[in-house]
Design an enzyme around this catalytic site. Structure first.
Site, PDB file in Angstrom:
ATOM      1  N   GLU A  72       0.825  -1.206   0.000  1.00  0.00           N
ATOM      2  CA  GLU A  72       0.000   0.000   0.000  1.00  0.00           C
ATOM      3  C   GLU A  72       0.857   1.254   0.000  1.00  0.00           C
ATOM      4  O   GLU A  72       1.984   1.265   0.506  1.00  0.00           O
ATOM      5  CB  GLU A  72      -0.959  -0.007   1.192  1.00  0.00           C
ATOM      6  CG  GLU A  72      -0.277  -0.014   2.532  1.00  0.00           C
ATOM      7  CD  GLU A  72      -1.285  -0.040   3.683  1.00  0.00           C
ATOM      8  OE1 GLU A  72      -2.130  -0.950   3.701  1.00  0.00           O
ATOM      9  OE2 GLU A  72      -1.205   0.846   4.535  1.00  0.00           O
ATOM     10  N   CYS A 110       3.369   8.601   0.646  1.00  0.00           N
ATOM     11  CA  CYS A 110       3.982   7.717   1.646  1.00  0.00           C
ATOM     12  C   CYS A 110       4.089   6.333   1.037  1.00  0.00           C
ATOM     13  O   CYS A 110       3.088   5.764   0.602  1.00  0.00           O
ATOM     14  CB  CYS A 110       3.103   7.700   2.902  1.00  0.00           C
ATOM     15  SG  CYS A 110       3.640   6.501   4.130  1.00  0.00           S
ATOM     16  N   CYS A 165       6.420  -6.577   7.148  1.00  0.00           N
ATOM     17  CA  CYS A 165       7.531  -6.073   7.957  1.00  0.00           C
ATOM     18  C   CYS A 165       7.884  -7.122   9.013  1.00  0.00           C
ATOM     19  O   CYS A 165       7.002  -7.806   9.534  1.00  0.00           O
ATOM     20  CB  CYS A 165       7.111  -4.773   8.638  1.00  0.00           C
ATOM     21  SG  CYS A 165       8.440  -4.016   9.605  1.00  0.00           S
ATOM     22  N   CYS A 175       6.773  -4.441  15.804  1.00  0.00           N
ATOM     23  CA  CYS A 175       6.309  -3.384  16.725  1.00  0.00           C
ATOM     24  C   CYS A 175       4.873  -3.713  17.139  1.00  0.00           C
ATOM     25  O   CYS A 175       4.033  -4.032  16.294  1.00  0.00           O
ATOM     26  CB  CYS A 175       6.379  -2.010  16.060  1.00  0.00           C
ATOM     27  SG  CYS A 175       8.056  -1.544  15.600  1.00  0.00           S
ATOM     28  N   CYS A 197       1.639  -1.996  15.537  1.00  0.00           N
ATOM     29  CA  CYS A 197       1.638  -1.764  14.085  1.00  0.00           C
ATOM     30  C   CYS A 197       1.004  -2.919  13.318  1.00  0.00           C
ATOM     31  O   CYS A 197       1.332  -4.090  13.551  1.00  0.00           O
ATOM     32  CB  CYS A 197       3.083  -1.545  13.620  1.00  0.00           C
ATOM     33  SG  CYS A 197       3.209  -1.228  11.868  1.00  0.00           S
ATOM     34  N   CYS A 257      -0.437   2.521   9.115  1.00  0.00           N
ATOM     35  CA  CYS A 257       0.495   1.649   8.443  1.00  0.00           C
ATOM     36  C   CYS A 257       0.012   0.198   8.306  1.00  0.00           C
ATOM     37  O   CYS A 257      -0.159  -0.486   9.298  1.00  0.00           O
ATOM     38  CB  CYS A 257       1.717   1.647   9.348  1.00  0.00           C
ATOM     39  SG  CYS A 257       3.242   1.651   8.561  1.00  0.00           S
TER      40      CYS A 257
HETATM   41  N1  SAH Z   1       9.840   0.632   9.897  1.00  0.00           N
HETATM   42  C1  SAH Z   1       9.857   2.041   9.822  1.00  0.00           C
HETATM   43  C2  SAH Z   1       8.845   2.652   8.868  1.00  0.00           C
HETATM   44  C3  SAH Z   1       7.464   2.106   8.865  1.00  0.00           C
HETATM   45  S1  SAH Z   1       6.386   2.523  10.164  1.00  0.00           S
HETATM   46  C4  SAH Z   1       9.717   2.645  11.208  1.00  0.00           C
HETATM   47  O1  SAH Z   1       9.488   1.913  12.147  1.00  0.00           O
HETATM   48  O2  SAH Z   1       9.887   3.843  11.334  1.00  0.00           O
HETATM   49  C5  SAH Z   1       6.047   4.231   9.963  1.00  0.00           C
HETATM   50  C6  SAH Z   1       5.696   4.949  11.241  1.00  0.00           C
HETATM   51  O3  SAH Z   1       4.346   4.647  11.655  1.00  0.00           O
HETATM   52  C7  SAH Z   1       6.576   4.555  12.406  1.00  0.00           C
HETATM   53  O4  SAH Z   1       6.924   5.678  13.183  1.00  0.00           O
HETATM   54  C8  SAH Z   1       5.671   3.606  13.180  1.00  0.00           C
HETATM   55  O5  SAH Z   1       6.126   3.439  14.467  1.00  0.00           O
HETATM   56  C9  SAH Z   1       4.338   4.313  13.028  1.00  0.00           C
HETATM   57  N2  SAH Z   1       3.159   3.483  13.321  1.00  0.00           N
HETATM   58  C10 SAH Z   1       2.936   2.209  12.987  1.00  0.00           C
HETATM   59  N3  SAH Z   1       1.740   1.794  13.452  1.00  0.00           N
HETATM   60  C11 SAH Z   1       1.188   2.848  14.078  1.00  0.00           C
HETATM   61  C12 SAH Z   1      -0.040   3.054  14.778  1.00  0.00           C
HETATM   62  N4  SAH Z   1      -0.919   2.068  14.930  1.00  0.00           N
HETATM   63  N5  SAH Z   1      -0.263   4.278  15.307  1.00  0.00           N
HETATM   64  C13 SAH Z   1       0.640   5.284  15.162  1.00  0.00           C
HETATM   65  N6  SAH Z   1       1.814   5.145  14.528  1.00  0.00           N
HETATM   66  C14 SAH Z   1       2.086   3.941  13.997  1.00  0.00           C
END
Ligand code: SAH
Length: 366
Positions: free
Chosen positions: A111, A124, A131, A135, A138, A352
C-alpha cells in the site's frame, strides 16, 4: 533480533528479484547504457529510455515511440517493465487522502498513500512487503516480512500516484510498511533515481526515511551524506518501555541508538525527527515527557507526537487529548521542538499496513 538479521533480511529481496526478468525501472543511466551496448544500440538510446522510464513515466516499451519498434520488442522480451496494478483505492471523505493498494508482479500487494495539500502532494510509500520488526502497535508486521521491494517497485509506487493525479509530488516519505534500513541498497538506488535531474527531479530535502532504529543502517546511511530527513521511531524514552513496544529495542539500546543519531547529524548536518506514538498509560506520563526531554536535549531534533492509531488486533488505546496537550507542553517547557502530527485519512484504514491487511482478510474470505 541479532545483528546477523541485518544481512539475512537484505537477501530476501535478491532472492525474489532473481525469479523475474531484470527490472528496467531499477536501472540507472549507466546500467541502461550497458543494456543498449549489449543490444548493439547507440548510447543515446539509453538517455531516451531513461526519459521514458523516469520522466514521462511510460507504462510499457510500447509507449516509447521514439525508439525503433524492434528495440521496443526486444526490451519487452528480455526485461521487466510493467506498472503495478492498482487493485483498490480508498479516498478519505474528511481530507482527500487516498490509499492505493498495488499488486506486484508476483501477486503480493503493498500500500501507498497520497496526501493532498494546496498545490502539491506528498506520497507515503512501503519499502518491503509486510515487515519483520514486530512493533506491537503496528498492523504492517502482523504477518511478518515477505520480501524487500526493488528500487523500481518503490519508484512505481510514486509513479502510479503521479500518473493518477495532476498535482506536483514534492514530498516522499518512506513510512509505509517495511523497514527501509533493512533494504538499504534498493533504498539508495530509489533515492538516486527519484532525485535524478532527468527523472522527477525531487529535491533530497523532500524525502524522509523512517526507521525503527537499525543502528548499523543509520551509520551506513550517514556515510551517504544525503540531504534527506531521517526519522527515528522512538515511541519510548527508556529501554524497558521501548522493549515492551518494539522488539528491535532488545538488540539496540537507546544509548547506542542516540550515539548513531548524533553521528548521523555530525556527518550530514541534517536535523533528526523523532516519532513518538502516544499510547494511553504506556508512554504518555509526565515522567515519560521528562525522560524524552533528557534524551534529546541539546540535539538538533524535532519530535512528532502521533496519537496512536488503534489496530483491531492490538489493545492499545490512544492518549486522551488532555494527556497529549500536557505531554507537548512539558516538552516545550524543556526547550524541545515538538508538533502533534496532523492526522490524515483516519476514515480509510489510516495506519500503516491496515488497508493491506483488510484486503488480505477480504481475499481470504473469497
Ligand atoms: N519501519 C519504519 C517505517 C514504517 S512505520 C519505522 O518503524 O519507522 C512508519 C511509522 O508509523 C513509524 O513511526 C511507526 O512506528 C508508526 N506506526 C505504525 N503503526 C502505528 C499506529 N498504529 N499508530 C501510530 N503510529 C504507527
Amino acid at each position: 533480533m541479532k545483528d546477523s538479521n541485518f544481512d539475512e533480511n537484505m537477501t530476501i529481496g535478491a532472492a525474489a528479484a532473481s525469479l523475474q526478468k531484470p527490472d528496467l525501472r531499477s536501472m540507472d543511466l549507466d546500467d541502461l547504457t550497458g543494456v543498449m551496448e549489449r543490444m548493439g544500440e547507440k548510447p543515446f538510446r539509453a538517455s531516451q529510455l531513461f526519459d521514458w522510464l523516469h520522466h514521462r513515466l511510460a507504462e510499457s516499451p510500447d509507449d516509447m515511440n521514439n525508439l525503433p519498434k524492434a528495440l521496443r520488442e526486444k526490451l519487452k522480451a528480455e526485461y521487466h517493465c510493467v506498472p503495478l496494478k492498482t487493485v483498490r483505492v480508498k479516498e478519505s471523505a474528511l481530507d482527500g487522502t487516498r490509499k492505493y493498494l498495488l499488486e506486484l508482479g508476483d501477486n503480493n500487494v503493498i500500500e501507498c498513500v497520497r496526501m493532498e495539500y494546496e498545490d502539491w502532494s506528498s506520497v507515503c510509500i512501503s519499502s518491503q512487503v509486510g515487515c519483520a520488526m514486530g512493533c506491537r502497535f503496528c498492523a504492517s508486521t502482523l504477518d511478518g516480512c515477505v520480501r524487500n521491494l526493488t528500487a523500481g517497485e518503490m519508484l512505481e509506487e510514486v509513479y502510479a500516484i503521479s500518473r493518477a493525479g495532476d498535482k506536483r509530488i514534492s514530498n516522499v516519505v518512506v513510512m509505509g510498511s517495511g523497514e527501509p534500513l533493512l533494504n538499504l541498497d534498493n533504498l539508495l538506488k530509489f533515492i538516486r533515481l527519484l532525485t535524478h535531474e532527468k527523472g522527477l527531479n525531487l529535491s533530497q530535502r523532500g524525502i524522509t526515511v523512517s526507521t525503527c532504529g537499525i543502528v548499523p543502517g543509520i551509520y551506513a546511511l550517514a556515510e551517504e551524506k544525503l540531504g534527506i530527513t531521517l526519522a527515528i521511531s522512538l515511541h519510548a524514552a527508556d529501554d524497558e518501555t521501548r522493549k515492551s513496544l518494539m522488539p528491535v529495542a532488545s538488540t539496540y539500546s537507546l544509548k547506542d541508538l542516540m550515539t548513531a543519531c548524533r553521528d548521523y547529524f555530525h556527518k550530514t548536518g541534517r536535523r533528526l525527527s523523532f516519532e513518538y506514538a502516544l499510547i494511553d498509560g504506556v508512554n504518555d506520563r509526565e515522567i515519560d515527557a521528562e525522560r524524552l526531554s533528557k534524551l534529546i536535549r541539546g540535539m538538533k531534533a524535532h519530535v512528532n507526537l502521533i496519537p496512536v492509531n488503534p489496530v483491531k488486533e492490538r489493545n492499545f488505546q490512544r492518549s486522551s487529548p488532555d494527556s497529549i496537550r500536557k505531554f507537548k507542553t512539558k516538552l516545550e517547557k524543556n526547550g524541545i521542538n515538538v508538533t502533534i502530527r496532523r492526522e490524515l485519512g483516519r476514515d480509510i484504514d489510516g495506519s500503516c499496513g491496515q488497508l493491506r491487511r483488510t484486503y488480505m482478510e477480504d481475499s481470504d474470505k473469497c
